[in-house]
Every structure is written in C-alpha cells, then in structure tokens.
Write a protein that holds these residues in place. Structure first.
Motif, PDB file in Angstrom:
ATOM      1  N   GLY A  44      -6.175  12.581  -5.401  1.00  0.00           N
ATOM      2  CA  GLY A  44      -6.255  13.510  -4.302  1.00  0.00           C
ATOM      3  C   GLY A  44      -5.620  12.929  -2.971  1.00  0.00           C
ATOM      4  O   GLY A  44      -5.974  13.240  -1.836  1.00  0.00           O
ATOM      5  N   LYS A  45      -4.841  11.811  -3.104  1.00  0.00           N
ATOM      6  CA  LYS A  45      -4.002  11.131  -1.973  1.00  0.00           C
ATOM      7  C   LYS A  45      -2.750  11.443  -1.971  1.00  0.00           C
ATOM      8  O   LYS A  45      -2.009  11.529  -3.125  1.00  0.00           O
ATOM      9  CB  LYS A  45      -4.509   9.763  -1.998  1.00  0.00           C
ATOM     10  N   SER A  46      -2.070  11.716  -0.679  1.00  0.00           N
ATOM     11  CA  SER A  46      -0.686  11.575  -0.438  1.00  0.00           C
ATOM     12  C   SER A  46       0.065  10.373  -0.097  1.00  0.00           C
ATOM     13  O   SER A  46      -0.235  10.074   1.071  1.00  0.00           O
ATOM     14  CB  SER A  46      -0.500  12.891   0.101  1.00  0.00           C
ATOM     15  N   ILE A  47       0.772   9.480  -0.627  1.00  0.00           N
ATOM     16  CA  ILE A  47       1.200   8.231  -0.278  1.00  0.00           C
ATOM     17  C   ILE A  47       2.765   8.288  -0.347  1.00  0.00           C
ATOM     18  O   ILE A  47       3.053   8.701  -1.326  1.00  0.00           O
ATOM     19  CB  ILE A  47       0.569   7.324  -1.147  1.00  0.00           C
ATOM     20  N   VAL A  48       3.226   7.719   0.535  1.00  0.00           N
ATOM     21  CA  VAL A  48       4.847   7.669   0.572  1.00  0.00           C
ATOM     22  C   VAL A  48       5.192   6.177   0.527  1.00  0.00           C
ATOM     23  O   VAL A  48       4.565   5.243   1.471  1.00  0.00           O
ATOM     24  CB  VAL A  48       5.538   8.127   2.028  1.00  0.00           C
ATOM     25  N   ILE A  49       6.066   5.700  -0.142  1.00  0.00           N
ATOM     26  CA  ILE A  49       6.518   4.504  -0.181  1.00  0.00           C
ATOM     27  C   ILE A  49       7.969   4.267   0.479  1.00  0.00           C
ATOM     28  O   ILE A  49       8.876   4.830  -0.022  1.00  0.00           O
ATOM     29  CB  ILE A  49       6.861   3.867  -1.737  1.00  0.00           C
ATOM     30  N   ASP A  50       8.010   3.845   1.626  1.00  0.00           N
ATOM     31  CA  ASP A  50       9.269   3.518   2.616  1.00  0.00           C
ATOM     32  C   ASP A  50       9.414   5.019   3.395  1.00  0.00           C
ATOM     33  O   ASP A  50       9.708   5.980   2.665  1.00  0.00           O
ATOM     34  CB  ASP A  50      10.496   3.244   1.807  1.00  0.00           C
ATOM     35  N   THR A  51       9.583   4.776   4.645  1.00  0.00           N
ATOM     36  CA  THR A  51      10.071   5.987   5.460  1.00  0.00           C
ATOM     37  C   THR A  51      11.593   5.774   5.937  1.00  0.00           C
ATOM     38  O   THR A  51      11.748   5.066   7.046  1.00  0.00           O
ATOM     39  CB  THR A  51       9.160   6.197   6.700  1.00  0.00           C
ATOM     40  N   GLY A  52      12.301   6.088   5.130  1.00  0.00           N
ATOM     41  CA  GLY A  52      13.711   5.630   5.440  1.00  0.00           C
ATOM     42  C   GLY A  52      14.410   6.706   6.620  1.00  0.00           C
ATOM     43  O   GLY A  52      13.668   7.621   7.010  1.00  0.00           O
ATOM     44  N   PRO A  53      15.558   6.612   6.949  1.00  0.00           N
ATOM     45  CA  PRO A  53      16.081   7.449   7.985  1.00  0.00           C
ATOM     46  C   PRO A  53      16.278   8.974   7.470  1.00  0.00           C
ATOM     47  O   PRO A  53      16.413   9.936   8.514  1.00  0.00           O
ATOM     48  CB  PRO A  53      17.837   6.965   7.981  1.00  0.00           C
ATOM     49  N   ASP A  54      15.979   9.322   6.431  1.00  0.00           N
ATOM     50  CA  ASP A  54      16.014  10.754   6.118  1.00  0.00           C
ATOM     51  C   ASP A  54      14.738  11.270   5.774  1.00  0.00           C
ATOM     52  O   ASP A  54      14.454  12.319   5.239  1.00  0.00           O
ATOM     53  CB  ASP A  54      16.859  10.934   4.517  1.00  0.00           C
ATOM     54  N   ASP A  68      -1.403  10.457   3.624  1.00  0.00           N
ATOM     55  CA  ASP A  68      -2.560   9.760   3.715  1.00  0.00           C
ATOM     56  C   ASP A  68      -2.282   8.221   4.178  1.00  0.00           C
ATOM     57  O   ASP A  68      -2.989   7.561   4.824  1.00  0.00           O
ATOM     58  CB  ASP A  68      -3.388   9.923   2.630  1.00  0.00           C
ATOM     59  N   ALA A  69      -0.942   7.828   3.926  1.00  0.00           N
ATOM     60  CA  ALA A  69      -0.578   6.397   4.176  1.00  0.00           C
ATOM     61  C   ALA A  69       0.787   6.360   3.716  1.00  0.00           C
ATOM     62  O   ALA A  69       1.302   7.099   2.915  1.00  0.00           O
ATOM     63  CB  ALA A  69      -1.511   5.559   3.208  1.00  0.00           C
ATOM     64  N   VAL A  70       1.451   5.152   4.368  1.00  0.00           N
ATOM     65  CA  VAL A  70       2.701   4.936   4.047  1.00  0.00           C
ATOM     66  C   VAL A  70       2.804   3.333   3.778  1.00  0.00           C
ATOM     67  O   VAL A  70       1.984   2.406   4.289  1.00  0.00           O
ATOM     68  CB  VAL A  70       3.573   4.992   5.245  1.00  0.00           C
ATOM     69  N   VAL A  71       3.213   3.003   2.639  1.00  0.00           N
ATOM     70  CA  VAL A  71       3.530   1.707   2.091  1.00  0.00           C
ATOM     71  C   VAL A  71       5.023   1.133   2.042  1.00  0.00           C
ATOM     72  O   VAL A  71       5.903   1.784   1.535  1.00  0.00           O
ATOM     73  CB  VAL A  71       2.976   1.261   0.616  1.00  0.00           C
ATOM     74  N   TYR A  72       5.333  -0.089   2.435  1.00  0.00           N
ATOM     75  CA  TYR A  72       6.649  -0.466   2.795  1.00  0.00           C
ATOM     76  C   TYR A  72       6.871  -1.403   1.954  1.00  0.00           C
ATOM     77  O   TYR A  72       6.077  -2.423   1.602  1.00  0.00           O
ATOM     78  CB  TYR A  72       6.971  -1.029   4.215  1.00  0.00           C
ATOM     79  N   THR A  73       8.075  -1.543   1.328  1.00  0.00           N
ATOM     80  CA  THR A  73       8.678  -2.480   0.323  1.00  0.00           C
ATOM     81  C   THR A  73       9.296  -3.594   1.260  1.00  0.00           C
ATOM     82  O   THR A  73       8.845  -4.991   0.890  1.00  0.00           O
ATOM     83  CB  THR A  73       9.739  -1.814  -0.480  1.00  0.00           C
ATOM     84  N   HIS A  74       9.928  -3.172   2.349  1.00  0.00           N
ATOM     85  CA  HIS A  74      10.461  -4.396   3.069  1.00  0.00           C
ATOM     86  C   HIS A  74      11.117  -3.700   4.443  1.00  0.00           C
ATOM     87  O   HIS A  74      11.065  -2.829   4.842  1.00  0.00           O
ATOM     88  CB  HIS A  74      11.639  -5.192   2.195  1.00  0.00           C
ATOM     89  N   GLU A  75      11.663  -4.677   5.259  1.00  0.00           N
ATOM     90  CA  GLU A  75      11.880  -4.445   6.597  1.00  0.00           C
ATOM     91  C   GLU A  75      13.379  -3.823   7.024  1.00  0.00           C
ATOM     92  O   GLU A  75      13.473  -3.402   7.919  1.00  0.00           O
ATOM     93  CB  GLU A  75      11.656  -5.580   7.555  1.00  0.00           C
ATOM     94  N   HIS A  76      14.245  -3.738   5.773  1.00  0.00           N
ATOM     95  CA  HIS A  76      15.391  -3.096   6.143  1.00  0.00           C
ATOM     96  C   HIS A  76      15.460  -1.581   6.830  1.00  0.00           C
ATOM     97  O   HIS A  76      14.377  -1.060   6.330  1.00  0.00           O
ATOM     98  CB  HIS A  76      16.343  -3.331   4.968  1.00  0.00           C
ATOM     99  N   LYS A  77      16.308  -1.370   7.689  1.00  0.00           N
ATOM    100  CA  LYS A  77      16.181  -0.053   8.059  1.00  0.00           C
ATOM    101  C   LYS A  77      16.289   1.191   7.426  1.00  0.00           C
ATOM    102  O   LYS A  77      15.806   1.978   7.679  1.00  0.00           O
ATOM    103  CB  LYS A  77      17.719  -0.300   9.124  1.00  0.00           C
ATOM    104  N   ASP A  78      17.215   1.019   6.275  1.00  0.00           N
ATOM    105  CA  ASP A  78      17.207   2.237   5.328  1.00  0.00           C
ATOM    106  C   ASP A  78      15.804   2.371   4.595  1.00  0.00           C
ATOM    107  O   ASP A  78      15.612   3.419   3.944  1.00  0.00           O
ATOM    108  CB  ASP A  78      18.219   2.076   4.376  1.00  0.00           C
ATOM    109  N   HIS A  79      14.903   1.515   4.839  1.00  0.00           N
ATOM    110  CA  HIS A  79      13.532   1.792   4.440  1.00  0.00           C
ATOM    111  C   HIS A  79      12.349   2.129   5.391  1.00  0.00           C
ATOM    112  O   HIS A  79      11.131   2.295   5.303  1.00  0.00           O
ATOM    113  CB  HIS A  79      12.934   0.644   3.695  1.00  0.00           C
TER     114      HIS A  79
END
Length: 253
Positions: A44-54, A68-79
């Motif tokens: 029942g959750k909507s989760i995104v891994i990485d919010t890149g430029p697109d 519901d949440a954003v989870v990041y892999t690392h700090e590079h701009k394209d992510h």
C-alpha cells in the motif's frame, strides 16, 4: 510488489545532446532513456528510489499521484536533482515526505537545496523529513529495506534489497560480504553501462558474470549508455533470464 523503471539511462540520458550515433538517432522508444530512477508499489506504499533531473516528467508519464517516501542511493546530481519536484505531493496530501539517505547524501541535499532546510522557510517549498541511514536494515513506512554497500569507483553507493528484489545502480565493485546479502534474490537489477571497461560502472560482461554467479530467476540491466548499442540488438545476445530494462517497464513480484 510492482516495480516501474522510471529511468534507465546514464547521467547524460539517451539520446545524448549533440550525438548522432545510431542509438541516439533511434526511433525505438526503448532507446530513449531518462536518468535512472525506480518506483516501488508494495504494501500500500508508493516509494521512489532517487529523484534525478527527470523526476517531474517521470511522475507525469507514469501518472503517479502519491508519494510516501524517497530513498537515495548516493549523492550524485543525476540521482538527486529533482527533489524540488516533490512539492505537488506535499500540497495534494498535506504531508511531509520522508527522505532516506546516508549522512553524505543528506549533507549534499542540504547544500544543494539549502532553502528547504533553513529555519525561516519560504512558503511553498518542499517539505521533507530527514532519515539518515547506515549499512544495516531499516524500514520505509513499514517496508523492509536492506542496504547493499557497493563501490562506484571510490564512492560508496547503496543498492537495496526489498524482499526478493534487489536494485544495484552505479557500481563497479561489490564486496564479498555485501554479495551475501543478495543471495537468493529472485529479481536482480544491475547497471551495465557499455561493453568497454569503465572506471566506475559494470560493463555488460561484468554484469552478466555477476548474474551467472548469483543466479536470480530474472535479471534486468539499467543505467545504460548509448555506447552499449541498440536495445533490440543487445537483447538478441542476452541469456533467456536477462533483459535490458527500459523506461516505463513494469514488473510484478
């Protein structure tokens, strides 16, 4: 669990600006790759891994109406570059969006998007709740995540295992103790940048070797460069349990 590949391209995307190669000129929609990102719907959750430029165009394309949440892999701009575009979710559901990342990721976000984190906030800016994570299991709105610490040249990057699904992007080395976390995974996603050796990404053959070692039921390759070749031609030479991911691909577990 439903997985949607929001983007499967490199930091430049495909086509690459100014490039006239056959991949960048391809009319096949599978050769059009936005920056790498993933959407997970489970429990029942909507989760995104990485919010890149697109991120904005990816949300619109897939008609995603809740986050519901954003989870990041690392700090590079394209992510990370699309963080500002979580605002419509703030407004629509009147919630602060939890974001998860290592201390290094959070530090980069606070520098890049300083206006989000100042004490006196401008009206209408993104609203987030910071969750710093380490290399140990954690939960995102009740959904279990197991981090897998891989190396992107000399930069530590987190991949994630969620139940029987494992997602690894921006890696060219996985320590033995981290490989153990991936054992038994049914669906494996790996980056496969190109055929020639690269300083910070798996080549196609290196990704295939890893699939052969881990033996998932199904594997998908992402973070694909225009240098890898046309989607249809690459797929002709892949094993039966391996496929190239493409933007908009949906799989269910």
């Amino acid at each position: 669990m439903k997985i949607t590949f929001l983007g499967t391209g490199t930091s430049q995307g495909v086509p690459v600006i100014g490039c006239s190669c056959e991949v960048c000129n391809s009319l096949d929609y599978r050769d059009k790759r936005l920056r790498s990102s993933l959407h997970i719907e489970t429990e029942g959750k909507s989760i995104v891994i990485d919010t890149g430029p697109d991120f904005r165009s990816q949300m619109l394309r897939e008609s995603i109406s809740r986050l519901d949440a954003v989870v990041y892999t690392h700090e590079h701009k394209d992510h990370t570059a699309g963080l500002d575009d979580i605002r419509p979710f703030n407004f629509k559901h009147q919630i602060d969006i939890p974001i998860y990342g290592t201390p290094q990721v959070i530090q980069q976000l606070m520098a890049e998007f300083s206006y989000i984190f100042v004490e006196k906030k401008y009206p209408g800016i993104p609203r987030v709740v910071i969750n710093e994570i380490e290399n140990r299991p954690f939960e995102v709105k009740g959904v279990p995540f197991t981090p897998i610490r891989v190396m992107h040249h000399k930069l530590p990057v987190f991949g994630y295992r969620i139940h029987d699904f494992t997602y690894i992007t921006d890696a060219n080395q996985i320590p033995q103790e981290e490989l153990k976390k991936m054992e038994g995974t049914k669906v494996l996603v790996l980056n496969a940048l190109q055929t020639k050796p690269h300083i910070s990404h798996f080549t196609l053959q290196e990704a295939l070797d890893l699939v052969d070692f881990l033996k998932p039921q199904q594997a998908y390759f992402t973070h694909v460069s225009h240098r890898l070749g046309l989607h249809r031609k690459v797929e002709e030479n892949l094993p039966g349990n391996v496929a190239l991911a493409y933007d908009g691909l949906k799989i269910s577990l």
